[in-house]
Each structure stands twice: as C-alpha cells, then as structure tokens.
Design a protein around this motif. Structure first.
Motif, PDB file in Angstrom:
ATOM      1  N   VAL A   1      30.730  31.561  32.549  1.00  0.00           N
ATOM      2  CA  VAL A   1      31.641  32.459  33.243  1.00  0.00           C
ATOM      3  C   VAL A   1      31.992  31.883  34.615  1.00  0.00           C
ATOM      4  N   ASN A   2      33.185  32.234  35.081  1.00  0.00           N
ATOM      5  CA  ASN A   2      33.492  32.016  36.488  1.00  0.00           C
ATOM      6  C   ASN A   2      32.660  33.025  37.279  1.00  0.00           C
ATOM      7  N   PRO A   3      31.939  32.606  38.319  1.00  0.00           N
ATOM      8  CA  PRO A   3      31.086  33.562  39.037  1.00  0.00           C
ATOM      9  C   PRO A   3      31.839  34.762  39.572  1.00  0.00           C
ATOM     10  N   ASP A   4      33.129  34.601  39.891  1.00  0.00           N
ATOM     11  CA  ASP A   4      33.919  35.728  40.381  1.00  0.00           C
ATOM     12  C   ASP A   4      34.023  36.836  39.329  1.00  0.00           C
ATOM     13  N   TRP A   5      34.100  36.456  38.054  1.00  0.00           N
ATOM     14  CA  TRP A   5      34.221  37.464  37.006  1.00  0.00           C
ATOM     15  C   TRP A   5      32.980  38.353  36.966  1.00  0.00           C
ATOM     16  N   PHE A   6      31.824  37.736  37.116  1.00  0.00           N
ATOM     17  CA  PHE A   6      30.571  38.483  37.075  1.00  0.00           C
ATOM     18  C   PHE A   6      30.352  39.275  38.362  1.00  0.00           C
ATOM     19  N   VAL A   7      30.478  38.614  39.498  1.00  0.00           N
ATOM     20  CA  VAL A   7      30.283  39.298  40.777  1.00  0.00           C
ATOM     21  C   VAL A   7      31.338  40.384  40.963  1.00  0.00           C
ATOM     22  N   GLY A   8      32.566  40.104  40.535  1.00  0.00           N
ATOM     23  CA  GLY A   8      33.621  41.105  40.625  1.00  0.00           C
ATOM     24  C   GLY A   8      33.323  42.330  39.775  1.00  0.00           C
ATOM     25  N   THR A   9      32.760  42.108  38.596  1.00  0.00           N
ATOM     26  CA  THR A   9      32.383  43.230  37.728  1.00  0.00           C
ATOM     27  C   THR A   9      31.263  44.043  38.353  1.00  0.00           C
ATOM     28  N   LEU A  10      30.265  43.355  38.904  1.00  0.00           N
ATOM     29  CA  LEU A  10      29.180  44.056  39.594  1.00  0.00           C
ATOM     30  C   LEU A  10      29.720  44.874  40.763  1.00  0.00           C
ATOM     31  N   THR A  11      30.637  44.274  41.518  1.00  0.00           N
ATOM     32  CA  THR A  11      31.208  44.969  42.667  1.00  0.00           C
ATOM     33  C   THR A  11      31.969  46.216  42.231  1.00  0.00           C
ATOM     34  N   HIS A  12      32.731  46.092  41.142  1.00  0.00           N
ATOM     35  CA  HIS A  12      33.476  47.241  40.645  1.00  0.00           C
ATOM     36  C   HIS A  12      32.522  48.361  40.232  1.00  0.00           C
ATOM     37  N   LEU A  13      31.433  48.006  39.553  1.00  0.00           N
ATOM     38  CA  LEU A  13      30.456  49.012  39.154  1.00  0.00           C
ATOM     39  C   LEU A  13      29.819  49.670  40.374  1.00  0.00           C
ATOM     40  N   LEU A  14      29.565  48.878  41.398  1.00  0.00           N
ATOM     41  CA  LEU A  14      28.948  49.396  42.620  1.00  0.00           C
ATOM     42  C   LEU A  14      29.875  50.361  43.344  1.00  0.00           C
ATOM     43  N   MET A  15      31.155  50.012  43.448  1.00  0.00           N
ATOM     44  CA  MET A  15      32.083  50.767  44.283  1.00  0.00           C
ATOM     45  C   MET A  15      32.878  51.826  43.521  1.00  0.00           C
ATOM     46  N   TYR A  16      33.213  51.541  42.258  1.00  0.00           N
ATOM     47  CA  TYR A  16      34.140  52.411  41.545  1.00  0.00           C
ATOM     48  C   TYR A  16      33.660  52.848  40.167  1.00  0.00           C
ATOM     49  N   GLY A  17      32.569  52.263  39.667  1.00  0.00           N
ATOM     50  CA  GLY A  17      32.127  52.587  38.317  1.00  0.00           C
ATOM     51  C   GLY A  17      32.741  51.663  37.279  1.00  0.00           C
ATOM     52  N   MET A  18      32.860  52.152  36.053  1.00  0.00           N
ATOM     53  CA  MET A  18      33.325  51.331  34.930  1.00  0.00           C
ATOM     54  C   MET A  18      34.735  50.806  35.158  1.00  0.00           C
ATOM     55  N   PRO A  19      34.943  49.476  35.018  1.00  0.00           N
ATOM     56  CA  PRO A  19      36.301  48.927  35.139  1.00  0.00           C
ATOM     57  C   PRO A  19      37.110  49.168  33.879  1.00  0.00           C
ATOM     58  N   GLU A  20      38.418  49.048  33.995  1.00  0.00           N
ATOM     59  CA  GLU A  20      39.276  49.109  32.816  1.00  0.00           C
ATOM     60  C   GLU A  20      39.001  47.896  31.940  1.00  0.00           C
ATOM     61  N   LEU A  21      38.845  48.128  30.656  1.00  0.00           N
ATOM     62  CA  LEU A  21      38.512  47.051  29.727  1.00  0.00           C
ATOM     63  C   LEU A  21      39.673  46.762  28.792  1.00  0.00           C
ATOM     64  N   ASP A  22      39.791  45.491  28.383  1.00  0.00           N
ATOM     65  CA  ASP A  22      40.808  45.107  27.409  1.00  0.00           C
ATOM     66  C   ASP A  22      40.295  45.406  25.995  1.00  0.00           C
ATOM     67  N   PRO A  23      41.083  45.140  24.947  1.00  0.00           N
ATOM     68  CA  PRO A  23      40.640  45.471  23.584  1.00  0.00           C
ATOM     69  C   PRO A  23      39.352  44.768  23.160  1.00  0.00           C
ATOM     70  N   LEU A  24      38.965  43.699  23.851  1.00  0.00           N
ATOM     71  CA  LEU A  24      37.721  43.004  23.520  1.00  0.00           C
ATOM     72  C   LEU A  24      36.574  43.440  24.419  1.00  0.00           C
ATOM     73  N   GLY A  25      36.784  44.491  25.199  1.00  0.00           N
ATOM     74  CA  GLY A  25      35.713  45.012  26.041  1.00  0.00           C
ATOM     75  C   GLY A  25      35.496  44.240  27.320  1.00  0.00           C
ATOM     76  N   ARG A  26      36.487  43.443  27.748  1.00  0.00           N
ATOM     77  CA  ARG A  26      36.375  42.637  28.961  1.00  0.00           C
ATOM     78  C   ARG A  26      37.143  43.297  30.101  1.00  0.00           C
ATOM     79  N   PRO A  27      36.712  43.145  31.337  1.00  0.00           N
ATOM     80  CA  PRO A  27      37.448  43.720  32.463  1.00  0.00           C
ATOM     81  C   PRO A  27      38.877  43.174  32.526  1.00  0.00           C
ATOM     82  N   SER A  28      39.862  44.057  32.458  1.00  0.00           N
ATOM     83  CA  SER A  28      41.264  43.637  32.387  1.00  0.00           C
ATOM     84  C   SER A  28      41.710  42.879  33.622  1.00  0.00           C
TER      85      SER A  28
END
Length: 330
Positions: free
Chosen positions: A189-216
């Motif tokens: 993974v690009n580290p931004d994808w992982f850290v960005g997902t963690l940040t979204h969970l920390l600040m806003y909760g579940m991110p919007e996911l694409d049809p494959l369950g990945r953060p859009s």
C-alpha cells in the motif's frame, strides 16, 4: 497552555539564540497535543499470510511521520513488527487489549487467511497447549473489533497468497468475517492510503467505500484517468519498449482498470511512481491481482483472455475507464 501564556513565553525568549526558543515551546506543545489525543485509536495489528511489505511501506509515511502517527493518532496495542514483547507476554497483551477495548479497537490484518485444513498453514502463535492459527485469531478478534482494516491486497482479496494454484486455500479477510471490512489494497500500500484511512476513522468514522470495499477517496478513479501519459493513449501512440516515453498500454499497463491515485499522490515521499519510472502499472490494488495482471508485459486484452481461460474474475468495478482497453486493442 492558554493563548496568553504562550504569547508571554514567546516574548520572554524572543532573543534567545541556538533554537532554545523551540526547546522551551516544543515540550509544552507536545504536552498539549497529548492532552488533546486522549482518544487515540486503539489498534491491534496482525500479520498473517503475506510478505510483510505493508508495514515497511507504512514506515515510509511522511506528513505525518511514523513517530507522529504513533504519538498523536493511534495507540498501537499489538504488532508483530513494532512491539518489544514476545511469547506469553505478547499473547497476554494481545487478548488482554482486545478484551479491554472490545468494540472500540481497530483490527488491522496484513495478509491473506489460509482456510484449508482448518488454517494450519499460517500459525500466528503457539502456546504450551496448542497453536493459534490466523483463521482463529482473525475470526475471534474480528468479532470484537470496532472496525476491521484489511491492509494490502493479500488481506483485501487474497492477492499473491491466493494466486493459482492456491494450495493453502488463502482468502481475503472479508471472506471469513460476516461484517464490513475496509479494504486498503496495494502490494504494498501507499502509506497515505493507510494513514489517511486511520485519520478518517479517528476524525469522521467510516469512510465512503467503493464496490470493492476500498475508501473511495483513494481508489475511486482509475490510474488511467490521471496518468501523465494519457494523451499518448488517446492518440494511439504506444511504446515499443521499456524506456519509451509513449503510453505503455502495449507493454502490459493495467492502468485502465486499476483504481488508485498513484499518478498524483506518488510514492517515496511523493516524488515517483511506476509509470514515471518507466515501468507499466501492474494493477496491484485490483481484486484479481496478480493472476489477472499476468503475464505482466502482455497487453490488457490478452490478460483478460488469460484470466477467463483460468476461471479468474476480471476486475472491472472501478469507475471511469475500465472499457478503454477493449476500444483500443494493441
């Protein structure tokens, strides 16, 4: 520290040389950050059937750097790679933390889950009485977690660990859990994808996911859409060999069906990415990677034929340009 106190500290030390002002202010600033970070994300990180590349990629995170992630964002309770504890102490920490933070911790799983023969092909721990397989550990902890992140393509979809002939019956995390899983795919993974997902969970909760369950926000468009060589593709100006400046669709690039923001996010402190380094995108974030991307230097239509011949699922669920390869066969 309140605003007036901070201003007075700056005034009292404004003439101090040798960066001693920073030495005065930074400890106070750090204390303030820690006070505001009491609700850091509790994280349990398991490594299963994988190459261990995603934790190495994670260590290359910049802005925030690794220390900042650990200090200000997450409370890493357990990790094969980053923890000092071993043996019994590590297991007590693992299951004790899961019990203490039940319903609130984030389970990060790095690697696919072998399912054949009750999962014996990947053992994450051994006790005096028995072994604990990845299948058991992920199933147990997955039911206790607040969120589950499948880190890397192996954890997300099976990846290289499940490539043909898949002797261990390895699958992605979402195949063994009956709950929503956030797939942060990539090999690595690009580290931004992982850290960005963690940040979204920390600040806003579940991110919007694409049809494959990945953060859009990271996977919502294809690499092809924003590729710097897109103009060559549009004029059917294709490279003949590696190193040519033209579009590398003819050399096996899988960008038209690969969801990721590599062209503008880039890698290694945001300075480079595969196409910029004169190598085709091999589609490492895709559901059908690596089988659907091989042979790597064969044009995409031929890869699709190979996938169909081998009974593999072709990955065409990202929006934007997934049918471009069929309109422009090479």
């Amino acid at each position: 520290m309140d605003k007036d106190e901070f201003i007075q500290l700056c005034r009292d030390n404004v003439t101090i040389a040798n960066h001693e002002l920073s030495a005065k202010i930074l400890p106070a600033a750090r204390k303030y950050i820690l006070q505001q970070s009491k609700n850091k994300l509790p994280v349990i990180w398991l490594e299963t059937n994988d190459s261990g590349d995603n934790n190495i990629a994670f260590m290359n995170t910049t802005y925030p750097y690794l220390q900042q992630v650990f200090t200000d964002m997450i409370n890493l309770l357990y990790s094969n790679t980053f923890m000092a504890s071993q043996g019994t102490d590590a297991l007590e920490l693992l299951f004790g933390s899961a019990k203490k933070y039940k319903g609130n911790f984030i389970l990060v799983v790095e690697g696919a889950i072998p399912t054949k023969d009750n999962g014996i092909y990947n053992v994450v721990a051994r006790t005096k009485r028995r072994v604990i397989t990845a299948l058991e550990a992920v199933t147990t902890l997955g039911d206790m977690a607040g969120y589950v992140i499948a880190l890397g393509t192996c954890a997300s979809f099976g990846g290289a660990s499940s490539s043909a002939p898949n002797l261990t019956g390895s699958v992605g995390v979402n195949k063994i859990l009956t709950r929503e899983v956030i797939n942060v795919s990539g090999c690595p993974v690009n580290p931004d994808w992982f850290v960005g997902t963690l940040t979204h969970l920390l600040m806003y909760g579940m991110p919007e996911l694409d049809p494959l369950g990945r953060p859009s926000l990271f996977y919502g468009n294809t690499i092809h859409r924003h590729c710097q060589r897109r103009s060559y593709f549009d004029t059917k100006d294709f490279a003949e060999k590696l190193g040519d400046i033209e579009c590398m669709f003819s050399l096996g690039c899988v960008g038209p069906k690969t969801g990721a923001d590599c062209p503008y996010r880039q890698w290694v402190n945001h300075v480079n990415w595969p196409v910029k380094a004169n190598t085709p995108c091999i589609g490492c974030t895709n559901q059908d990677f690596p089988d659907g991307s091989t042979p790597f230097f064969v044009p995409l239509p031929q890869k699709n034929k190979n996938a169909q011949t081998n009974g593999l699922k072709s990955d065409s669920t990202v929006k934007g340009d997934s049918n471009e390869s069929q309109k422009n066969p090479v």
